[in-house]
Design an enzyme around this catalytic site. Sequence first.
Site, PDB file in Angstrom:
ATOM      1  N   CYS A  79       0.795  -1.031   0.125  1.00  0.00           N
ATOM      2  CA  CYS A  79      -0.307   0.047  -0.450  1.00  0.00           C
ATOM      3  C   CYS A  79       0.932   1.378   0.027  1.00  0.00           C
ATOM      4  O   CYS A  79       1.340   1.746   1.086  1.00  0.00           O
ATOM      5  CB  CYS A  79      -0.872   0.091   1.231  1.00  0.00           C
ATOM      6  SG  CYS A  79      -2.203   1.695   1.284  1.00  0.00           S
ATOM      7  N   HIS A  80       0.608   1.613  -0.769  1.00  0.00           N
ATOM      8  CA  HIS A  80       1.852   2.967  -1.224  1.00  0.00           C
ATOM      9  C   HIS A  80       0.832   3.937  -2.075  1.00  0.00           C
ATOM     10  O   HIS A  80       2.241   5.377  -2.008  1.00  0.00           O
ATOM     11  CB  HIS A  80       3.310   2.659  -1.718  1.00  0.00           C
ATOM     12  CG  HIS A  80       3.205   1.984  -3.107  1.00  0.00           C
ATOM     13  ND1 HIS A  80       1.930   0.916  -4.227  1.00  0.00           N
ATOM     14  CD2 HIS A  80       3.151   3.081  -4.171  1.00  0.00           C
ATOM     15  CE1 HIS A  80       2.205   1.681  -5.519  1.00  0.00           C
ATOM     16  NE2 HIS A  80       2.886   2.410  -5.297  1.00  0.00           N
ATOM     17  N   ARG A  81      -0.167   4.100  -2.222  1.00  0.00           N
ATOM     18  CA  ARG A  81      -0.525   5.429  -3.043  1.00  0.00           C
ATOM     19  C   ARG A  81      -0.885   6.559  -2.418  1.00  0.00           C
ATOM     20  O   ARG A  81      -1.268   6.403  -1.422  1.00  0.00           O
ATOM     21  CB  ARG A  81      -1.372   4.885  -4.074  1.00  0.00           C
ATOM     22  CG  ARG A  81      -1.082   4.188  -5.307  1.00  0.00           C
ATOM     23  CD  ARG A  81      -2.577   4.063  -5.785  1.00  0.00           C
ATOM     24  NE  ARG A  81      -1.759   3.572  -6.805  1.00  0.00           N
ATOM     25  CZ  ARG A  81      -1.738   3.026  -8.692  1.00  0.00           C
ATOM     26  NH1 ARG A  81      -2.212   4.253  -8.602  1.00  0.00           N
ATOM     27  NH2 ARG A  81      -1.664   2.446  -9.184  1.00  0.00           N
ATOM     28  N   ARG A 124       8.425   5.926   2.175  1.00  0.00           N
ATOM     29  CA  ARG A 124       7.883   7.378   2.002  1.00  0.00           C
ATOM     30  C   ARG A 124       6.736   7.032   2.783  1.00  0.00           C
ATOM     31  O   ARG A 124       5.642   7.684   4.151  1.00  0.00           O
ATOM     32  CB  ARG A 124       7.494   8.357   1.171  1.00  0.00           C
ATOM     33  CG  ARG A 124       6.367   7.325   0.031  1.00  0.00           C
ATOM     34  CD  ARG A 124       5.444   8.555  -1.035  1.00  0.00           C
ATOM     35  NE  ARG A 124       4.844   8.281  -1.035  1.00  0.00           N
ATOM     36  CZ  ARG A 124       4.638   7.581  -2.592  1.00  0.00           C
ATOM     37  NH1 ARG A 124       5.600   7.234  -3.385  1.00  0.00           N
ATOM     38  NH2 ARG A 124       4.047   6.912  -3.254  1.00  0.00           N
ATOM     39  N   ASP A 146      -2.864  -1.654  -3.846  1.00  0.00           N
ATOM     40  CA  ASP A 146      -3.310  -0.555  -4.250  1.00  0.00           C
ATOM     41  C   ASP A 146      -2.328  -0.479  -5.265  1.00  0.00           C
ATOM     42  O   ASP A 146      -1.280   0.806  -5.879  1.00  0.00           O
ATOM     43  CB  ASP A 146      -3.144   1.078  -3.491  1.00  0.00           C
ATOM     44  CG  ASP A 146      -1.666   1.241  -3.048  1.00  0.00           C
ATOM     45  OD1 ASP A 146      -0.741   0.026  -3.094  1.00  0.00           O
ATOM     46  OD2 ASP A 146      -2.379   2.178  -2.259  1.00  0.00           O
TER      47      ASP A 146
END
Length: 357
Positions: free
Chosen positions: A205-207, A238, A279
């Site tokens: 999950c990074h969006r 991030r 995602d």
Amino acid sequence: MKILTVVGARPQFIKAAAGSREIRKHHQEILVHTGQHFDDNMSAVFFREMGIPEPDYNLGVSGGSHAQMTAKMLIGIEEILQKENPDALLVYGDTNSTLAAGLAAVKLRIPVFHVEAGNRLGTLDNPEEVNRITTDHLATLNFCATEDALDKLKKEGLGERSYCVGNIMYDSFLYFADKPWDEPHILDFNNNPVSIPNEFYYMTCHRQENTYSNEPLTEILLAMNGLDAPTIYPVHPRNHDRAERMVNRENFKNIILTQPVGYSDSVHLTKHAKKIVTDSGGLQCEAFYAGVQCVFVLDYVVWPETMVDNRNQLAKADHKDILEKLSKKQVINSDYKPFGDGHAAEKICEIIEKTGG
Ligand code: UDP
């Protein structure tokens, strides 16, 4: 032919692994890394493990606004293009590196080859969509991953210079999926090796949409924490701090946070997972190749080809919706192969040869 390839982000390294292997059989290739992704586990590990040739140039451009990043890359890539004077530029996907390289080349009248062209969400709110549309229209040759993407380009008047070759990610996936999973190298946030449970779910999950605040990520983790096996979640750099904070705050004991993993580990986590929640554009396709059911947490569909027979389902960042989608059964029709046969790189080289670029 002298081809200059520009890459900058994780999914592009994965595509370039298959692309460079084939291109270098027929052509001279100069590889430029813009520096967009730079941590060892987001960049160098892919070059090492996937046998991608060392970049000839690294521009070291990362961070800043989209305009700042694109502008710095444009200047750096233009200088390299002028020095190297290649016969063509080759770019993958839809990042700022793709756009900057395409723009720099077309202004120098260097033909642009765009791999993974034609994907459309139908909204300019998405920065990658802007990069995709622009690069497709600048390109001399567009290589599409699916027939649907090719149809989109035909509707935009680009049919004569566009070809469906299959998804080059599939080439890379098959190459690594066929190798044994000998030595997983998965580290937790304290650099300790993670032992892989017999049964697990795989999540990424990074969006922005899911990680810009605590709520969406917490909802996704809440769903995963309640499942019948632990979830392995390699965290994008991030999102490191937020993911750790959420897991500790909510005491999610069934979530195993790890550092980003190399490609071989990602492929094998995919193959062995009970189900996948993500995602990521790339990972949902890999789930599909592996025949592992996927839930895609976003407000819009990215790869419509995967959204059949519950093989991939769209879910909101809401734990009830995710759990409901995870409870469904998938049906696999083995004749349905929308991403080609895993030989996209060969087809790309054949078309370059046939058309003279
Ligand atoms: N991936 C990886 N290590 C990880 C997480 C993902 O190698 O820790 C791979 C994954 O298998 C997929 C690609 O990275 O091939 C997806 O990249 P990302 O999620 O950064 O970008 P997107 O697919 O959303 O463009």
